[in-house]
Design a protein around this motif. Structure first.
Motif: not given
Length: 50
Positions: A7-20, A41-45
């Motif tokens: 997972w990266d931040k862009e993918a997570a943002a797409r999922v959050r958008s779809a869920v919203a 977040d974990k992968n970024e760190h």
């Protein structure tokens, strides 16, 4: 066999958008948006540690 992509931040943002947009979808009920953000977040760190 499926390809695993971390997972990266862009993918997570797409999922959050779809869920919203569709709060009654199975992904929303399963908490995929929270899990995706957590993993991103974990992968970024982990990338920062290299």
């Amino acid at each position: 066999m499926t390809k695993h992509t971390p997972w990266d931040k862009e993918a997570a943002a797409r999922v959050r958008s779809a869920v919203a947009t569709h709060p009654d979808c199975p992904s929303a009920r399963d908490g995929l948006d929270r899990e995706a953000q957590s993993q991103a977040d974990k992968n970024e760190h982990q990338d920062d540690d290299c």
